[in-house]
Design an enzyme around this catalytic site. Structure first.
Site, PDB file in Angstrom:
ATOM      1  N   ASP A 203       0.824  -1.206   0.000  1.00 43.72           N
ATOM      2  CA  ASP A 203       0.000   0.000   0.000  1.00 43.72           C
ATOM      3  C   ASP A 203       0.860   1.259   0.000  1.00 43.72           C
ATOM      4  O   ASP A 203       1.457   1.600   1.023  1.00 43.72           O
ATOM      5  CB  ASP A 203      -0.894  -0.043   1.251  1.00 43.72           C
ATOM      6  CG  ASP A 203      -1.815   1.158   1.358  1.00 43.72           C
ATOM      7  OD1 ASP A 203      -1.961   1.901   0.373  1.00 43.72           O
ATOM      8  OD2 ASP A 203      -2.402   1.343   2.449  1.00 43.72           O
TER       9      ASP A 203
ATOM     10  N   ASP B 185      -1.853   5.896  -5.067  1.00 43.74           N
ATOM     11  CA  ASP B 185      -2.128   4.977  -3.959  1.00 43.74           C
ATOM     12  C   ASP B 185      -2.439   3.564  -4.452  1.00 43.74           C
ATOM     13  O   ASP B 185      -3.566   3.281  -4.859  1.00 43.74           O
ATOM     14  CB  ASP B 185      -3.310   5.542  -3.156  1.00 43.74           C
ATOM     15  CG  ASP B 185      -3.649   4.691  -1.949  1.00 43.74           C
ATOM     16  OD1 ASP B 185      -2.973   3.666  -1.717  1.00 43.74           O
ATOM     17  OD2 ASP B 185      -4.605   5.049  -1.234  1.00 43.74           O
TER      18      ASP B 185
END
Ligand SMILES: *[C@@H]1O[C@H](CO)[C@@H](O)[C@H](O)[C@H]1NC(C)=O
Ligand SMILES: *[C@@H]1O[C@H](CO)[C@@H](O)[C@H](O)[C@H]1NC(C)=O
Ligand SMILES: *[C@@H]1O[C@H](CO)[C@@H](O)[C@H](O)[C@H]1NC(C)=O
Length: 424
Positions: free
Chosen positions: A131, A310
Site C-alpha cells: 500500500d 495509492d
C-alpha cells in the site's frame, strides 16, 4: 488551490534526506515480488459490484482519516487543506452481515495485489497487500480470536528469536464503527530478497469482518514516515538505511497478469521509453504530486489539482465538484448514486480519461475505466472515477489501481518524485 505549509514540507524533505545514504554494494540486486490481482469491482457476469464498491469507499475513507490523525500526531498540525479530522466512515449494516456469510473459498478469485513477505526468525510467510497510501506494517497476532479459522497467517512473538516488544499501540478503524489496536514489535522483515532488521510493525489482536474476509493477512505501507501510525520508519526506509536495497526507489507494474513490485530499483523490461518524474508536492507524507490535469477525450476537464498515487486504493476519487466536471464532459453520462459519488456512461461509447502533470498525457484504457454494467443488459456502465469528499481538501484526488494499471509507476525517495512510463 493548495498552499503548502513550508515548515511541514521541509520536515518531509528532511525525513527523505535522512533516509538517503549512498547505497552500497554491487552485490545488491533489485528484487521482484510477484503480485496477485486485487479484488475486482466487476462481477464475473460483467456487472458492477455495488456492495464491494461501497466497502472500498469506506475502507479508503477510514485509511485516509487515520493518516490525517497520524500526521497531526507526528507533526503537531493537520495537513494543509484539511479542516478537521473526518468522522469514521461506516458501512450499511446489511453489508457487514453479508460479508460474514461469504465463504472463504469464494474469495480465491478476487485476491488483492498482494504478495508474500516473511517476518521473524525463523521466517514466517504472510500474504500482504502493498500500500503506497499508508506507512505501517501490520499482520494478525496469534492472540487474534477473530482471525483464527479465517486462513490467516498469525504472528507469534514467542516463536521468533528476533522479536522485541515495544511501547505503545497501533490502531485501525473499521467500517462497522469499531476499531482494533495491537501491540507493537520490532522483528526482521523480508520482502523478496530485501531485508529490514528491527523493523517496527503491529500484530493486531482483533479484526472486523471486512478484514477477516480479506484474502490478505495484512498490509505493508510504502508511503513516507510522516503518516506512520507507529511514528517509525516504514519497511523500505529501514531497509535502505540499512543498505539492504540497491537503489532508493521501488516500482509497480499492476495488470491482470505479470504484476510485480520491484524493490530497490526498476525493471527495465517492463516499460518502454523514458520515465517521466514528477516532484512530490506533499507536505503530509503521501506520494503526492501536484499541478495535475484531467482530460476527457483530449480536452481539459479539471486542472491544477493534487494527486495521491495509492496502490492500496482500487479506483480513483476526486472531490465531488471536480468529478462532476469530468463527467459533464462525458457524453451521455448520468449520476448513478449521488450519495456515494458514482456515475454511469453509455458502455458503447466509453470516454478516454487521462491525467497529465505537465508532461505526457497518461490515458486510462476503457477497460480500466469501466467498473461494469449497472445491471445486465442496461447498456450503462459505472466509471472508475468517483466523486467523494474524504476531508483531504477540495483539490486532492486519490488515484488508485484504475490509474496505476495503465502505467509503470516508480516511487523514488532519491528523486523525491513519482515516475511514470508506458508499459512494455
Ligand atoms: C505465497 O506463498 C505461498 C506459500 O507460503 C504460496 O503458495 C503462494 O503461491 C505465494 N504467493 C505469491 C503471490 O507468491
Ligand atoms: C495485461 O494483462 C492482459 C491479460 O492477461 C494482457 O493481455 C496484456 O497484454 C497485459 N498488458 C501488459 C502491458 O502487460
Ligand atoms: C524537481 O526537483 C528537482 C530537485 O530535486 C529540481 O532540480 C527540479 O527543477 C524540479 N522540477 C520541477 C519541474 O520543479
Amino acid at each position: 488551490m493548495i498552499s503548502p505549509k513550508l515548515v511541514l514540507f521541509a520536515l518531509t524533505l528532511s525525513l527523505l534526506a535522512a533516509a538517503a545514504p549512498a547505497p552500497l554494494a554491487d552485490d545488491l540486486e533489485p528484487t521482484r515480488i510477484h503480485l496477485r490481482k486485487r479484488v475486482s469491482l466487476t462481477r464475473s457476469d460483467g456487472t458492477f459490484d455495488y456492495d464491494e464498491a461501497i466497502r472500498q469507499n469506506v475502507k479508503t475513507a477510514n485509511k485516509i482519516r487515520r493518516n490525517i490523525i497520524n500526521v497531526q500526531r507526528n507533526t503537531g498540525q493537520l495537513p494543509s487543506g484539511v479542516i478537521k479530522i473526518p468522522a469514521i466512515a461506516t458501512l450499511p449494516s446489511r453489508l457487514l452481515v453479508k460479508r460474514q456469510k461469504v465463504p472463504l473459498t469464494d474469495l480465491e478469485d478476487d485476491s488483492e495485489w498482494a504478495g508474500n513477505i516473511t517476518v521473524g526468525t525463523p521466517p514466517r510467510t504472510f500474504f500482504i497487500d502493498f500500500d503506497t497510501g499508508s506507512s505501517d506494517l501490520w499482520i494478525p497476532s496469534s492472540s487474534c480470536n477473530t482471525c483464527q479459522g479465517a486462513g490467516k497467517a498469525l504472528y507469534d512473538a514467542s516463536k521468533s528469536s528476533t522479536s522485541a516488544l515495544k511501547d505503545g499501540t497501533f490502531e485501525i478503524e473499521y467500517g462497522d464503527g469499531s476499531s482494533t489496536s495491537g501491540p507493537i514489535y520490532t522483528d526482521t522483515v523480508t520482502v523478496g530478497g530485501v531485508k529490514a532488521t528491527q523493523q517496527y510493525f503491529s500484530a493486531v489482536t482483533s479484526e472486523s469482518p471486512e478484514f477477516v474476509g480479506d484474502p490478505a493477512d495484512g498490509i505493508l505501507g510504502l508511503a513516507l514516515p510522516a503518516i506512520s501510525n507507529l511514528g517509525q520508519d516504514p519497511f523500505f526506509v529501514t531497509a535502505f538505511k540499512q543498505k539492504h536495497a540497491a537503489q532508493n526507489e521501488f516500482a509497480f507494474k499492476l495488470n491482470t497478469t505479470g504484476s510485480e513490485l520491484h524493490i530497490g530499483g526498476t525493471n527495465r523490461a517492463l516499460y518502454k521509453g523514458s520515465l517521466e518524474y514528477n516532484n512530490l508536492s506533499s507536505n503530509i507524507g503521501y506520494w503526492q504530486i501536484g499541478n495535475a490535469n484531467a482530460l476527457v477525450n483530449g480536452k481539459s476537464a479539471a486542472s491544477g489539482f493534487q494527486t495521491i498515487i495509492d496502490s492500496g486504493t482500487t479506483i480513483m476519487y476526486g472531490p465531488p465538484d471536480a468529478a462532476k466536471k469530468v463527467y459533464a464532459a462525458v457524453k451521455g453520462s448520468q449520476v448513478y448514486d449521488a450519495d456515494n459519488g458514482f456515475y454511469s456512461f453509455p458502455c458503447a461509447t466509453p470516454p478516454i480519461l487521462a491525467f497529465t502533470w505537465g508532461g505526457k498525457s497518461w490515458d486510462i484504457s476503457p477497460d480500466n475505466f469501466n467498473l461494469g454494467e449497472t445491471q445486465s443488459g442496461s447498456g450503462r456502465c459505472v466509471g472508475a472515477l468517483v466523486g467523494k469528499d474524504f476531508g483531504l481538501g477540495d483539490d486532492v484526488w486519490v488515484l488508485g489501481d484504475s490509474f496505476m494499471k495503465n502505467v509503470y509507476t516508480v516511487f523514488s525517495f532519491d528523486k523525491k518524485a513519482v515516475g511514470f512510463a508506458a508499459l512494455e
